[in-house]
Write a protein that holds these residues in place. Structure first.
Motif, PDB file in Angstrom:
ATOM      1  N   UNK A 193     -11.075 -14.656   0.684  1.00 19.65           N
ATOM      2  CA  UNK A 193      -9.609 -14.737   0.714  1.00 19.65           C
ATOM      3  C   UNK A 193      -9.047 -14.587  -0.702  1.00 19.65           C
ATOM      4  N   UNK A 194      -9.738 -15.193  -1.655  1.00 20.29           N
ATOM      5  CA  UNK A 194      -9.238 -15.129  -3.033  1.00 20.29           C
ATOM      6  C   UNK A 194      -9.324 -13.720  -3.620  1.00 20.29           C
ATOM      7  N   UNK A 195     -10.205 -12.859  -3.043  1.00 20.95           N
ATOM      8  CA  UNK A 195     -10.283 -11.456  -3.516  1.00 20.95           C
ATOM      9  C   UNK A 195      -8.936 -10.747  -3.347  1.00 20.95           C
ATOM     10  N   UNK A 196      -8.165 -11.194  -2.374  1.00 24.39           N
ATOM     11  CA  UNK A 196      -6.912 -10.501  -2.067  1.00 24.39           C
ATOM     12  C   UNK A 196      -5.879 -10.699  -3.187  1.00 24.39           C
ATOM     13  N   UNK A 197      -5.959 -11.814  -3.888  1.00 25.97           N
ATOM     14  CA  UNK A 197      -5.009 -12.077  -4.977  1.00 25.97           C
ATOM     15  C   UNK A 197      -3.579 -11.953  -4.491  1.00 25.97           C
ATOM     16  N   UNK A 198      -3.259 -12.646  -3.430  1.00 28.84           N
ATOM     17  CA  UNK A 198      -1.980 -12.428  -2.746  1.00 28.84           C
ATOM     18  C   UNK A 198      -0.758 -12.654  -3.633  1.00 28.84           C
ATOM     19  N   UNK A 199      -0.785 -13.724  -4.432  1.00 27.93           N
ATOM     20  CA  UNK A 199       0.404 -14.018  -5.246  1.00 27.93           C
ATOM     21  C   UNK A 199       0.651 -12.913  -6.270  1.00 27.93           C
ATOM     22  N   UNK A 200      -0.421 -12.429  -6.906  1.00 25.69           N
ATOM     23  CA  UNK A 200      -0.266 -11.347  -7.884  1.00 25.69           C
ATOM     24  C   UNK A 200       0.184 -10.054  -7.217  1.00 25.69           C
ATOM     25  N   UNK A 201      -0.451  -9.764  -6.086  1.00 29.99           N
ATOM     26  CA  UNK A 201      -0.098  -8.534  -5.355  1.00 29.99           C
ATOM     27  C   UNK A 201       1.383  -8.579  -4.951  1.00 29.99           C
ATOM     28  N   UNK A 202       1.810  -9.734  -4.480  1.00 30.53           N
ATOM     29  CA  UNK A 202       3.191  -9.882  -4.032  1.00 30.53           C
ATOM     30  C   UNK A 202       4.166  -9.641  -5.188  1.00 30.53           C
ATOM     31  N   UNK A 203       3.799 -10.155  -6.358  1.00 27.30           N
ATOM     32  CA  UNK A 203       4.662  -9.970  -7.537  1.00 27.30           C
ATOM     33  C   UNK A 203       4.725  -8.491  -7.925  1.00 27.30           C
ATOM     34  N   UNK A 204       3.566  -7.824  -7.865  1.00 26.03           N
ATOM     35  CA  UNK A 204       3.544  -6.394  -8.232  1.00 26.03           C
ATOM     36  C   UNK A 204       4.343  -5.549  -7.244  1.00 26.03           C
ATOM     37  N   UNK A 205       4.242  -5.895  -5.969  1.00 29.33           N
ATOM     38  CA  UNK A 205       5.021  -5.161  -4.958  1.00 29.33           C
ATOM     39  C   UNK A 205       6.514  -5.403  -5.194  1.00 29.33           C
ATOM     40  N   UNK A 206       6.862  -6.661  -5.541  1.00 29.25           N
ATOM     41  CA  UNK A 206       8.266  -6.995  -5.824  1.00 29.25           C
ATOM     42  C   UNK A 206       8.781  -6.185  -7.014  1.00 29.25           C
ATOM     43  N   UNK A 207       7.924  -6.035  -8.001  1.00 28.06           N
ATOM     44  CA  UNK A 207       8.304  -5.275  -9.206  1.00 28.06           C
ATOM     45  C   UNK A 207       8.667  -3.835  -8.835  1.00 28.06           C
ATOM     46  N   UNK A 208       7.857  -3.223  -7.997  1.00 24.01           N
ATOM     47  CA  UNK A 208       8.130  -1.829  -7.592  1.00 24.01           C
ATOM     48  C   UNK A 208       9.385  -1.773  -6.720  1.00 24.01           C
ATOM     49  N   UNK A 209       9.560  -2.782  -5.850  1.00 25.91           N
ATOM     50  CA  UNK A 209      10.760  -2.802  -4.996  1.00 25.91           C
ATOM     51  C   UNK A 209      12.024  -2.865  -5.860  1.00 25.91           C
ATOM     52  N   UNK A 210      11.994  -3.685  -6.898  1.00 30.42           N
ATOM     53  CA  UNK A 210      13.173  -3.792  -7.777  1.00 30.42           C
ATOM     54  C   UNK A 210      13.372  -2.492  -8.552  1.00 30.42           C
ATOM     55  N   UNK A 211      12.259  -1.926  -9.037  1.00 29.01           N
ATOM     56  CA  UNK A 211      12.332  -0.626  -9.741  1.00 29.01           C
ATOM     57  C   UNK A 211      12.924   0.460  -8.851  1.00 29.01           C
ATOM     58  N   UNK A 212      12.731   0.285  -7.553  1.00 28.69           N
ATOM     59  CA  UNK A 212      13.137   1.320  -6.599  1.00 28.69           C
ATOM     60  C   UNK A 212      14.610   1.299  -6.236  1.00 28.69           C
ATOM     61  N   UNK A 213      15.352   0.362  -6.758  1.00 21.63           N
ATOM     62  CA  UNK A 213      16.789   0.301  -6.445  1.00 21.63           C
ATOM     63  C   UNK A 213      17.535   1.487  -7.073  1.00 21.63           C
ATOM     64  N   UNK A 214      18.710   1.775  -6.558  1.00 24.36           N
ATOM     65  CA  UNK A 214      19.587   2.843  -7.076  1.00 24.36           C
ATOM     66  C   UNK A 214      18.918   4.212  -7.018  1.00 24.36           C
ATOM     67  N   UNK A 215      18.508   4.571  -5.823  1.00 27.18           N
ATOM     68  CA  UNK A 215      17.778   5.829  -5.677  1.00 27.18           C
ATOM     69  C   UNK A 215      18.684   7.047  -5.839  1.00 27.18           C
TER      70      UNK A 215
END
Lengths: 447, 480
Positions: A193-215
């Motif tokens: 389960x710890x291999x998934x690194x969920x908290x880090x992955x979630x933060x990285x996905x959030x970063x891209x989502x925010x970058x993706x605003x104002x298309x």
């Protein structure tokens, strides 16, 4: 061999079957889904799948079921399956069963966790995304924890068993800024389960989502593109399907009759690596219990091999290469759990080589339009960016792509960022970002 | 069954569970598959088990086990409660209520004329082999030919702590022929099929010998005679099967309320048909009325109660072009403050938690429309006619789509000019449905046992169709 299976096999032999095989799998799976920042579905499935195949003078029949079938008497089971086999016309392509073999030993970690631990990890992942930026509003995703026990016996004396545990997760984050929405998605997999690194992955996905605003919008056309590892995997899946001997024999493969040919860029080398312990899909034998082996089926762009199970191999007069998989109830040869040979350059260096192009994080709803030609279509999925003079300069609205898989992979450079990604439907591979000279957008999506 | 359900519900109540739903399934399945004249699979299977769903302070837990034994069922309940407690670690901020549903007590059995499981297996195998070979014999270019037959009977008992006690028996029977023709450099594939909530009579009505010849001859036409599809923005006519698939993807999925509210974002995606558009969005023009009706007998997605014990309803997601209603279950209907669930909560089997699934969804024909496809073609100056699914792709909000059809014809001056191959059409959902310019009085419904949704994925049985329909100004042809 378990007593039940032994008794069934003995009964089948006693009744004069030419050969018989019994496959028993037990699955315990916790599937937790979340959306709108909370857990929405949570299931814990425990099930048994039993399949018995018998052959009497090339006449083949089978029965299958869950543990209710296993609770029947060996005599009752034998009578039913033999009845089916006897009334069947001979199966001239019946390949027989795998004989006993020596298998490689793979050191496998088997970590099981309680559902509360998964719930806690998900809560932290949701918080991690929400705390990244105030524009992040919604987190969705899933975590699967699957333990499989697989046992196969047959009348040739084969008795093989494997226990495996696997975790997989998808996280999707939505960011809002006024009327503007942007989403991003990532998928991962691991043995713990710890291999998934969920908290880090979630933060990285959030970063891209925010970058993706104002298309901004771009026009349809052919672009140079960086495909991130998830998008690379989506394209490679078409290649892997086309390399299945089943698809080739059904005349539905764009790789038919192309063994030994340079079919894609010389920078592409793909290997099926079931014996690699780092591969979450590692296994010492396939579902027919043919021993597996590492196979470089695409070397420097040259197609070297198709994936064969016992039936397709018999048809082509060769031996199975241990790639049989059970998918949606059917048996299909397929390279699953592959490794794309990483390149030398970093992802950033590849981006810097593009004067005007796009960066694609993920592709969605991809399908072949014309299987024998390898033409496919699909969409970018939230996380499409414009590259100008070697830099990411803007986020873009999603686009529909329609292109030839072989054309996309014709002129390619591979980055060095090897990472393990769960497939959208089934399995996992280790892939990298790639740069392609040819990625054709056929229309705007309107969002 | 009732005794076991009562034991579980009493135990759950003792542990503070607010709502318990028990679903017990017994499922029989028979499959026969021929490939190239060779029997590739003859299999019978039986599945029997229990799914236990509990709700604890607005957090759900679900567990299943393939047994009806008391000890194992109680263990499934224990796991369901444990899972519900784990769900509460990241639960909804509000304690949203489920919409009300009467506690139905009923038995509903779909009767069949001829039970496919009673027919002699040897006869069925011999019959299917002959039909499979008929595909090969229909044309010299055929290199691969496949015949699939499937019969399924599902007994479901549903009990809830609200007092529901429902027993349903639903049959599913159908078959499929596929052929691949090779005429170098051309390779083409054709599949025809139907699956219904009926018995062996569904196979007889499908007339597998005629269907085999049709598949074989048409795929040969595609490989040897069909010309390249035109491209441009022109009229498109769809027959009911392909119309149904277009409805499935562009209306069915975007009106599933769980998806709309963000609960499918991790897998299937989201929807452009957001709640602010309900009752307002001009989804299509006034010719477009879509109906969801699982109460229609004989179609694959027929049922009387869904898997939450809600009575199935006939309703119009779109009426005269206006978006009117979502497909819902009790929880998501409550979230949107709808008055009732539409009865679309279905699970693949006892092994899975029920989720919102489209059922029998189709477009209403026009009583004053064309009297058949021939008349519709006669009234079309120029365009293309597309038949049956080849591939599809649609954006995660269900706005932009692309479909390819297996078979196509070019229409010029009200007549079929010649067959065309690799026909594709692209569109923006609302533009497409606002471009309907004509349809027939007649309609057909086709059954598809393939719809994938959920994580882990569940397979749903759906049926779709409508009249033969013409759309103006459709973008045709994007690739070879």
């Amino acid at each position: 061999m378990s007593t039940n299976l032994e008794k069934i096999l003995t009964e089948l032999e006693k009744r004069g079957t030419s050969s018989a095989q019994i496959e028993l799998s037990g699955i315990s799976r916790i599937s937790t889904r979340f959306g709108e920042n909370h857990i929405t579905q949570n299931q814990w499935q425990v099930e048994t799948q039993l399949s018995i195949v018998v052959e009497i003078d090339k006449k083949v029949g089978s029965i299958s079921g869950d543990s209710q079938l296993l609770k029947r008497s060996p005599e009752e089971i034998a009578e039913q399956v033999i009845k089916i086999a006897r009334i069947s016309p001979p199966d001239s392509e019946f390949p027989g069963y795998a004989p006993p073999s020596k298998y490689h030993q793979i050191q496998r970690t088997q970590e099981e966790v309680e559902p509360e631990k998964i719930g806690e990890e998900i809560r932290q992942a949701i918080d991690s995304a929400l705390n990244y930026d105030e524009k992040v509003e919604k987190v969705a995703g899933n975590v699967f924890a699957t333990k499989t026990r697989y046992h196969l016996v047959n009348s040739l004396g084969l008795d093989a068993e494997r226990i495996s545990v696997m975790y997989a997760s998808t996280i999707n984050v939505a960011a809002f800024d006024g009327n503007n929405e942007s989403r991003s998605t990532d998928r991962t997999t691991g043995i713990k389960l710890t291999d998934l690194g969920l908290a880090n992955m979630s933060k990285e996905v959030a970063q891209i989502a925010v970058m993706g605003l104002h298309q901004k919008e771009i026009e349809p056309g052919i672009y140079q593109a960086i495909l991130e590892p998830l998008a690379t995997q989506e394209i490679l899946v078409f290649f892997l399907q086309a390399a299945s001997a089943r698809i080739v024999q059904d005349h539905q493969s764009f790789l038919k009759d192309r063994i030994g040919e340079q079919v894609v860029s010389e920078n592409l080398t793909l290997s099926h690596v079931p014996l690699d312990a780092e591969n979450v899909m590692n296994r010492e034998f396939d579902v027919e219990v043919t021993p597996t082996k590492d196979i470089t089926f695409l070397e420097d762009g040259v197609l070297k091999a198709y994936a064969y199970d016992r039936r397709t191999a018999k048809k082509d007069g060769i031996e199975s290469n241990g790639t049989a998989w059970r998918i949606f109830g059917g048996l299909v040869p397929m390279f699953v759990g592959n490794k794309l040979e990483p390149g030398i350059k970093t992802r950033k260096e590849l981006i810097s080589q593009i004067d005007y192009g796009v960066l694609i994080t993920n592709l969605f709803y991809n399908n072949l339009v014309n299987p024998p030609l390898g033409t496919a279509t699909g969409l970018t999925r939230d996380g499409l960016f414009l590259i100008e003079k070697g830099e990411i300069t803007a986020s873009l609205k999603n686009m529909r792509w329609t292109d030839s898989i072989l054309e996309i992979l014709k002129n390619v450079e591979v980055a060095n960022n090897l990472s393990q990604k769960a497939r959208f439907f089934f399995g996992a591979d280790r892939t990298c970002s790639i740069l392609t000279d040819h990625f054709a957008f056929s229309s705007k999506t309107g969002h | 069954m009732e005794d076991l359900a009562n034991i579980l519900m009493t135990e759950a109540a003792n542990q503070g569970i607010e709502l318990t739903q028990i679903r017990m399934n017994k499922e029989f399945l028979e499959e026969i598959r021929f490939r190239n004249g060779n029997l590739e699979r003859v299999n019978t299977s039986i599945l029997q088990g229990i799914g236990v769903r509990v709700r604890l302070k607005s957090a759900w837990g679900f567990a299943s086990v393939d047994s009806w034994e008391k000890t194992e069922a109680l263990e499934a309940l224990r796991r369901a409660i444990k899972i519900a407690k784990a769900s509460s670690l990241a639960k909804r901020k509000d304690d949203g209520n489920l919409v009300e549903e009467p506690a139905h007590q009923d038995t509903y059995v779909v009767s069949v004329k001829e039970n496919p499981f009673d027919k002699d297996l040897e006869e069925k195998v011999a019959f299917l082999k002959e039909t499979n070979i008929r595909i090969r014999d229909s044309h010299e270019t055929i290199r691969m030919y496949l015949t699939n037959y499937q019969a399924r009977k599902v007994d479901t008992w549903f009990f809830s702590s609200e007092g529901a006690q429902i027993h349903q028996v639903l049959p599913y029977t159908g078959a499929q022929h596929t052929a691949v023709a090779v005429a170098p450099p051309e390779i083409q594939r054709r599949t025809l099929e139907n699956f219904q909530s009926r018995g062996w009579e569904a196979i007889e009505d499908l007339d597998l010998f005629s269907l085999a010849e049709k598949v074989g001859k048409e795929v040969a036409v595609l490989a040897t005679q069909a010309k390249k599809s035109p491209s441009g923005v022109i009229p498109l006519i769809l027959e009911p099967y392909q119309l149904g698939l277009t409805i499935h993807e562009s209306l069915g999925h975007p009106t599933e309320l769980d998806r709309v509210l963000g609960y499918e974002a991790d897998f299937a995606g989201t929807s452009f048909m957001t709640p602010d558009k309900l009752g307002i969005l001009k989804y299509g023009n006034e010719r477009v009325t879509m109906t969801n009706d699982p109460t229609m007998k004989g179609v694959l997605a027929h049922y009387k109660y869904d898997d939450e014990g809600t009575l199935a309803k006939k309703f119009h997601p779109v009426k005269e072009g206006i978006f009117q209603e979502y497909q819902s279950d009790r929880e998501h209907a409550g979230m949107l403050e709808r008055k009732f669930s539409t009865g679309n909560s279905k699970a693949q089997s006892y092994r899975f938690v029920p989720i919102i699934r489209m059922a029998n969804l189709y477009m209403e024909p026009d009583p004053s429309g064309y009297n058949g496809i021939e008349e519709l073609i006669e009234d079309t100056k120029y365009g293309v006619y597309g038949l049956n699914w080849k591939s599809h792709s649609i954006s995660d909000k269900r706005v932009n789509f692309q479909f390819a059809t297996q078979m196509g014809y070019l229409i010029e001056n009200g007549e079929i000019k010649h067959p065309i191959k690799n026909l594709t059409y692209q569109g923006i959902t609302t533009d497409f449905w606002n471009s309907v310019s004509g349809m027939t009085k007649q309609m057909q419904i086709w059954g598809l046992p393939y719809c994938g949704k959920g994580a882990p994925m569940q397979v749903g049985y759906v049926s779709h169709g409508g009249p033969w329909t013409r759309f103006d100004n459709v973008r045709i042809g994007i690739s070879d």
